[in-house]
Design an enzyme around this catalytic site. Sequence first.
Site, PDB file in Angstrom:
ATOM      1  N   SER A  77       0.851  -1.193   0.000  1.00  0.00           N
ATOM      2  CA  SER A  77       0.000   0.000   0.000  1.00  0.00           C
ATOM      3  C   SER A  77       0.882   1.237   0.000  1.00  0.00           C
ATOM      4  O   SER A  77       1.623   1.461  -0.945  1.00  0.00           O
ATOM      5  CB  SER A  77      -0.944  -0.030   1.213  1.00  0.00           C
ATOM      6  OG  SER A  77      -1.824   1.074   1.190  1.00  0.00           O
ATOM      7  N   HIS A  84      -2.787  -0.859  -3.218  1.00  0.00           N
ATOM      8  CA  HIS A  84      -3.938   0.006  -2.948  1.00  0.00           C
ATOM      9  C   HIS A  84      -3.826   1.279  -3.779  1.00  0.00           C
ATOM     10  O   HIS A  84      -2.955   2.116  -3.536  1.00  0.00           O
ATOM     11  CB  HIS A  84      -4.003   0.376  -1.464  1.00  0.00           C
ATOM     12  CG  HIS A  84      -4.263  -0.788  -0.569  1.00  0.00           C
ATOM     13  ND1 HIS A  84      -4.033  -0.755   0.788  1.00  0.00           N
ATOM     14  CD2 HIS A  84      -4.742  -2.031  -0.821  1.00  0.00           C
ATOM     15  CE1 HIS A  84      -4.368  -1.909   1.334  1.00  0.00           C
ATOM     16  NE2 HIS A  84      -4.788  -2.702   0.363  1.00  0.00           N
TER      17      HIS A  84
END
Length: 367
Positions: free
Chosen positions: A185, A212
């Site tokens: 992420s 992400h």
Amino acid sequence: MPYKVLIVDDSTFFRRRLKEILARDPDLQVVGEAKNGKEAIEQARILDPDVVTMDVEMPVMDGISAVKSLMASSPVPILMFSSLTHEGAQATLDAMEAGALDFLPKKFEDIARDRKEAIELLQQRVKAIAKRKSFSRTGIQATGRPRFAERVAQGKPPPPPAAKPVFMRSASARNQYQVLAIGTSTGGPAALQKLLCALPATFPYPIVLVQHMPGTFTSAFAERLNRLCHINVYEAQGGEILKPGVAYLAPGGKQMLVEGNKHAARLRITDTPKDRAMPYKPSVDLTFESVASVFGGQVLGVILTGMGADGREGCRKLKEHGAKIWSQDEHSCVVYGMPQAVANAGLSDAVYSIDEFADNILNEMRG
């Protein structure tokens, strides 16, 4: 002591709203504002902020140029704001290549309407990357940005990916592994680029990637990785049969699942199942769980830098099937959240810095 924040944006409204939102958090203090990149450089030199929020498109000096200059003169953690267009995604990735640590989509509506989720996300992201400056001051070199960002800041082109020897798969590795699965992420774009660019074109396993990102960003990011890497990198569309030497990036806003069997595994792109409350689209947990159901223990799972704990339960499922799990070390993470969650749960078989992953993957998967 609260983290000191410098806000850089040519919109008076956006600067005012950011200041109001960040001021609600006792751990954050807005110490200055700038309406273009030139002012940002001057303010950063005077105020020595712990973090800078930076717009991409500004008059006098744009955000990308400002990032390059700041990284060359007075490095500081930078959070970019960008439009949700393909062009905005490309510009944001350029800024991150130059040294920015993270980004958020610039959504005036969320800021204006004071949406709770958007407010909390903004505050969390600013604090998360601000910690990198404090962390580096302990004497440990922060490695959130790629080394070639220093070359970019000096006006030099990024070096091409280093050539790697031909990868020969041994019989033992062929029996043990079938796929490499990577989840990340915050800080992930730079980490993935460093890792994947070091893999040879002859890498004999498929790679599933979960980062992400919004949808327009995953498309632009996959295109960039495909240009830079020896392996092929694509944003997954659904229906693809997993092939050796190809990395499939989960599209933003959707979930990427692996289905079928290990001899003919294919991807399915779908919405989040109604019976699962998943905060992330895409979710590392969902992808890893599906990988475990198809490949069992014949998986090397890797968790890189990122906020939160997405990936922990997916790694737990992989471990139940006998798979091996590696996580990134705290020193080289932009945010030590996801890897820490995996390590603290006792799921990590090894911990490496981002510079060490590629060689160890090659050695491990050779058998």
